[in-house]
Design a protein around this motif. Sequence first.
Motif, PDB file in Angstrom:
ATOM      1  N   UNK A  31       0.721  -0.974   0.020  1.00  0.00           N
ATOM      2  CA  UNK A  31       0.036  -0.200  -0.211  1.00  0.00           C
ATOM      3  C   UNK A  31       0.861   1.161  -0.120  1.00  0.00           C
ATOM      4  N   UNK A  32       2.103   1.337   0.793  1.00  0.00           N
ATOM      5  CA  UNK A  32       2.867   2.375   0.714  1.00  0.00           C
ATOM      6  C   UNK A  32       3.513   2.723  -0.647  1.00  0.00           C
ATOM      7  N   UNK A  33       3.947   1.569  -1.108  1.00  0.00           N
ATOM      8  CA  UNK A  33       4.339   1.735  -2.556  1.00  0.00           C
ATOM      9  C   UNK A  33       3.572   2.195  -3.701  1.00  0.00           C
ATOM     10  N   UNK A  34       2.457   1.823  -3.699  1.00  0.00           N
ATOM     11  CA  UNK A  34       1.174   2.316  -4.464  1.00  0.00           C
ATOM     12  C   UNK A  34       1.018   3.782  -4.343  1.00  0.00           C
ATOM     13  N   UNK A  35       0.950   4.066  -2.853  1.00  0.00           N
ATOM     14  CA  UNK A  35       0.692   5.609  -2.816  1.00  0.00           C
ATOM     15  C   UNK A  35       1.611   6.479  -3.167  1.00  0.00           C
ATOM     16  N   UNK A  36       3.038   5.884  -2.883  1.00  0.00           N
ATOM     17  CA  UNK A  36       4.190   6.490  -3.275  1.00  0.00           C
ATOM     18  C   UNK A  36       4.206   7.052  -4.652  1.00  0.00           C
ATOM     19  N   UNK A  37       3.849   6.140  -5.443  1.00  0.00           N
ATOM     20  CA  UNK A  37       3.823   6.541  -6.982  1.00  0.00           C
ATOM     21  C   UNK A  37       3.120   7.821  -7.435  1.00  0.00           C
ATOM     22  N   UNK A  38       2.190   8.056  -6.494  1.00  0.00           N
ATOM     23  CA  UNK A  38       1.468   9.209  -6.848  1.00  0.00           C
ATOM     24  C   UNK A  38       2.224  10.599  -5.939  1.00  0.00           C
ATOM     25  N   UNK A  39       2.531  10.299  -4.794  1.00  0.00           N
ATOM     26  CA  UNK A  39       3.449  11.202  -4.343  1.00  0.00           C
ATOM     27  C   UNK A  39       4.554  11.649  -4.979  1.00  0.00           C
ATOM     28  N   UNK A  40       5.333  10.799  -5.639  1.00  0.00           N
ATOM     29  CA  UNK A  40       6.682  10.938  -6.502  1.00  0.00           C
ATOM     30  C   UNK A  40       6.458  11.736  -7.736  1.00  0.00           C
ATOM     31  N   UNK A  41       5.043  11.676  -7.999  1.00  0.00           N
ATOM     32  CA  UNK A  41       4.755  12.456  -9.076  1.00  0.00           C
ATOM     33  C   UNK A  41       4.066  13.902  -8.896  1.00  0.00           C
ATOM     34  N   UNK A  42       4.123  14.247  -7.711  1.00  0.00           N
ATOM     35  CA  UNK A  42       3.332  15.470  -7.146  1.00  0.00           C
ATOM     36  C   UNK A  42       3.723  16.786  -7.915  1.00  0.00           C
ATOM     37  N   UNK A  43       4.952  16.820  -8.392  1.00  0.00           N
ATOM     38  CA  UNK A  43       4.919  18.249  -9.385  1.00  0.00           C
ATOM     39  C   UNK A  43       4.205  18.108 -10.488  1.00  0.00           C
ATOM     40  N   UNK A  44       3.461  16.994 -10.977  1.00  0.00           N
ATOM     41  CA  UNK A  44       2.666  16.992 -11.986  1.00  0.00           C
ATOM     42  C   UNK A  44       1.401  17.331 -11.700  1.00  0.00           C
ATOM     43  N   UNK A  45       1.031  17.719 -10.536  1.00  0.00           N
ATOM     44  CA  UNK A  45      -0.272  17.967 -10.032  1.00  0.00           C
ATOM     45  C   UNK A  45      -0.705  19.471 -10.410  1.00  0.00           C
ATOM     46  N   UNK A  46      -1.560  19.915 -10.953  1.00  0.00           N
ATOM     47  CA  UNK A  46      -1.943  21.236 -11.269  1.00  0.00           C
ATOM     48  C   UNK A  46      -2.090  21.930  -9.863  1.00  0.00           C
ATOM     49  N   UNK A  47      -1.246  23.179  -9.764  1.00  0.00           N
ATOM     50  CA  UNK A  47      -1.336  24.079  -8.711  1.00  0.00           C
ATOM     51  C   UNK A  47      -2.699  24.513  -8.426  1.00  0.00           C
ATOM     52  N   UNK A  48      -3.117  24.764  -7.119  1.00  0.00           N
ATOM     53  CA  UNK A  48      -4.266  25.186  -6.915  1.00  0.00           C
ATOM     54  C   UNK A  48      -4.516  24.872  -5.385  1.00  0.00           C
ATOM     55  N   UNK A  49      -5.745  25.510  -5.050  1.00  0.00           N
ATOM     56  CA  UNK A  49      -6.295  25.358  -3.597  1.00  0.00           C
ATOM     57  C   UNK A  49      -6.776  23.852  -3.425  1.00  0.00           C
ATOM     58  N   UNK A  50      -7.198  23.092  -4.504  1.00  0.00           N
ATOM     59  CA  UNK A  50      -7.641  21.926  -4.095  1.00  0.00           C
ATOM     60  C   UNK A  50      -6.652  20.898  -4.568  1.00  0.00           C
ATOM     61  N   UNK A  51      -5.213  21.347  -4.999  1.00  0.00           N
ATOM     62  CA  UNK A  51      -4.192  20.180  -5.541  1.00  0.00           C
ATOM     63  C   UNK A  51      -3.940  19.314  -4.574  1.00  0.00           C
ATOM     64  N   UNK A  52      -3.674  19.540  -3.152  1.00  0.00           N
ATOM     65  CA  UNK A  52      -3.559  18.421  -2.053  1.00  0.00           C
ATOM     66  C   UNK A  52      -4.684  17.511  -2.020  1.00  0.00           C
ATOM     67  N   UNK A  53      -6.131  18.009  -2.056  1.00  0.00           N
ATOM     68  CA  UNK A  53      -7.137  17.118  -2.017  1.00  0.00           C
ATOM     69  C   UNK A  53      -7.386  16.154  -3.378  1.00  0.00           C
ATOM     70  N   UNK A  54      -7.005  16.771  -4.436  1.00  0.00           N
ATOM     71  CA  UNK A  54      -6.975  15.764  -5.573  1.00  0.00           C
ATOM     72  C   UNK A  54      -5.693  14.619  -5.370  1.00  0.00           C
ATOM     73  N   UNK A  55      -4.805  15.268  -4.688  1.00  0.00           N
ATOM     74  CA  UNK A  55      -3.618  14.022  -4.580  1.00  0.00           C
ATOM     75  C   UNK A  55      -4.053  12.897  -3.682  1.00  0.00           C
TER      76      UNK A  55
END
Length: 226
Positions: A31-55
């Motif tokens: 579970x940690x490894x799967x979630x980390x794949x998203x966190x590792x790509x956090x720079x690809x998340x569109x900036x904005x107030x809801x960016x963290x929520x989307x992540x």
Amino acid sequence: MSTITSVGHAEHEQREPILNTVDRVCELCFGLFMALTFVGAVKAVTAGEDAGYKMFLAALGCNLAWGLADAVMYLVRTLADRGQRLNLALTVRREGDQAAAVRALRDALPQALEPFVEDADLERIRARLAAVPTLPVRANFVRDDFVGALGVFLLVVLGTFPVAVPFLVLNDLTTALIASRILTLAMLFTAGFALGRYTGAGGIKAGFAMIALGVFLTIAIIALGG
């Protein structure tokens, strides 16, 4: 207790813990490894107030899907293993040649144990199997199988939260990313420590090894497009 308890009612009374230490650590790390794949790509998340929520939702959705798949495969693996043991028991009972029955039992032994088991030991097992009045016609699920599958699902999903929760509670994405990585490293160390103590490999050494493995796997998964 006869070895036939692995396929009969007595198996339910003497079965091992539903999820042992290795199962729990592996599923949590998965579970940690799967979630980390998203966190590792956090720079690809569109900036904005809801960016963290989307992540957070992206990581949670991924682990819900993989948790369900892993739970189903746990049930498949459990039933297949039980069916294999039942098939061996039925084969031994049907075999009229005692020597052939003993050979069948020997062939089923793990390779590491085979040199330490005498034919006389296997003959006693064969005799006990022959004395059992009845055996199930087919392998079936028991209640603990579904409890174990639920445990697998929850462990995979819960692996999301240490990685993704900082993105919900911290407004700054950079700070959230740092907090997320620190929490993840701490959980990986704890998982490795538990696994090391369980296997006798040394808790601290295994804890740092698990951190190194987690970092390597995360980099590899992201590099491969995961």
